[in-house]
Design an enzyme around this catalytic site. Sequence first.
Site, short mmCIF file in Angstrom:
data_model
loop_
_atom_site.label_atom_id
_atom_site.label_comp_id
_atom_site.label_asym_id
_atom_site.label_seq_id
_atom_site.Cartn_x
_atom_site.Cartn_y
_atom_site.Cartn_z
N GLY A 47 -1.17 7.50 1.42
CA GLY A 47 -1.31 7.52 2.87
C GLY A 47 -0.05 7.14 3.63
O GLY A 47 1.06 7.60 3.32
N GLY A 91 0.83 -1.21 0.00
CA GLY A 91 0.00 0.00 0.00
C GLY A 91 0.85 1.25 0.00
O GLY A 91 0.49 2.26 0.60
N ALA A 92 1.98 1.20 -0.72
CA ALA A 92 2.93 2.33 -0.69
C ALA A 92 2.57 3.42 -1.69
O ALA A 92 3.34 4.36 -1.88
CB ALA A 92 4.35 1.81 -0.96
N TYR A 103 -14.03 -4.95 10.37
CA TYR A 103 -12.77 -4.21 10.51
C TYR A 103 -12.10 -4.58 11.83
O TYR A 103 -10.89 -4.82 11.88
CB TYR A 103 -13.02 -2.70 10.43
CG TYR A 103 -11.74 -1.88 10.37
CD1 TYR A 103 -10.81 -2.05 9.35
CD2 TYR A 103 -11.45 -0.92 11.35
CE1 TYR A 103 -9.64 -1.30 9.29
CE2 TYR A 103 -10.28 -0.15 11.30
CZ TYR A 103 -9.39 -0.35 10.27
OH TYR A 103 -8.22 0.40 10.22
#
Length: 306
Positions: free
Chosen positions: A25, A21-22, A176
Amino acid sequence: MVSWSVADIPDQNGRSAVVTGANGGLGLETARELARRGAHVLMAVRNLQKAEAAVTDIRATVPDASLELVALDLGSQASVREAAEGILLVHERIDLLVNNAGVMGIPERKTVDGFEMQFGVDHLGHWTLTALLLPVLLGSPEARIVTVTSTAHHMGRAVDPKNPHLDGRYRPWRAYGQAKLANFHFGLGLQRRLDQAGASAASLIAHPGLSNTDLQTVSVQETGGGASQRFFQMLARRTGMPAAQGALSQLRAATDPGARGGEFYGPLFVNNGPPVRKPIFRGIGLNRAIAKLWEVSERETGVAPL
Ligand SMILES: NC(=O)c1ccc[n+]([C@@H]2O[C@H](COP(=O)([O-])OP(=O)(O)OC[C@H]3O[C@@H](n4cnc5c(N)ncnc54)[C@H](OP(=O)(O)O)[C@@H]3O)[C@@H](O)[C@H]2O)c1
């Protein structure tokens, strides 16, 4: 040390780091700071167009950043395997894996493998990636695996092997909570396995407090403007830390020479503040919860890290 900042990140030259997820964010800021200190960063990402923009963004601040893009959809076990195989083909050594990517509070969805999406992406995708990269991580003298959880792990229930995908029981926040508790249990359980194997690699956990990123926006979009999702978006916009600050806990877990396997890092004041070591409440049932997570994850993916 309470005032830890990016200036405390030791030299990373010669080290290779995989960050999931680079492309946005916290993952983007984690990649930026590791690259700034000299690490070769493998940005493991789903949206490659967004990743190109992230590379441009990082190079604007770190012109000599050593970056590599790896296509990775954590919602597909085949994609995870392909990503890991691609990394193993080129790299004999990986020093750091930051299991950062995630989705939050979305409506019920399944991954291509039929897993509940939040558990499937946030945990099972990282489970398989870690398992497959472990041989090269173990080849590094001081490898670390940092798994990103959330304060939401406190509201989660340990995974139930009879219904890990919450069929008939789905609620966005229940899922979650389960996924982020799985991240927490995974980080702790992995350290135990590493200890038992006598490995020098270390597994740590981090949480970013409340950080103003796309996480809340995506959950609002995916739910078509869900009330609780909009509340968290508003809270993050008004009181959340910028991503660069939110990323400090995972960066500290990843690089502080004083950090040890099995430790947990997060902001000093629950949701904000400088990154510090946090206590781990080892309540009754922790061992059983970790054992159940191992059972479910191995059954669902067919692999296990140790
Ligand atoms: N922000 C907070 O306040 C907060 C609080 C507690 C915990 N966290 C945790 O921090 C981590 C990072 O979140 P963030 O705040 O930086 O949110 P973000 O800006 O939305 O970033 C999430 C990242 O995850 C990636 N991702 C989502 N689904 C994916 C998939 N199927 N395969 C591969 N990558 C995928 C996204 O990529 P795409 O561009 O492809 O969507 C994006 O790069 C998450 O694990 C989150 O649970 C954040």
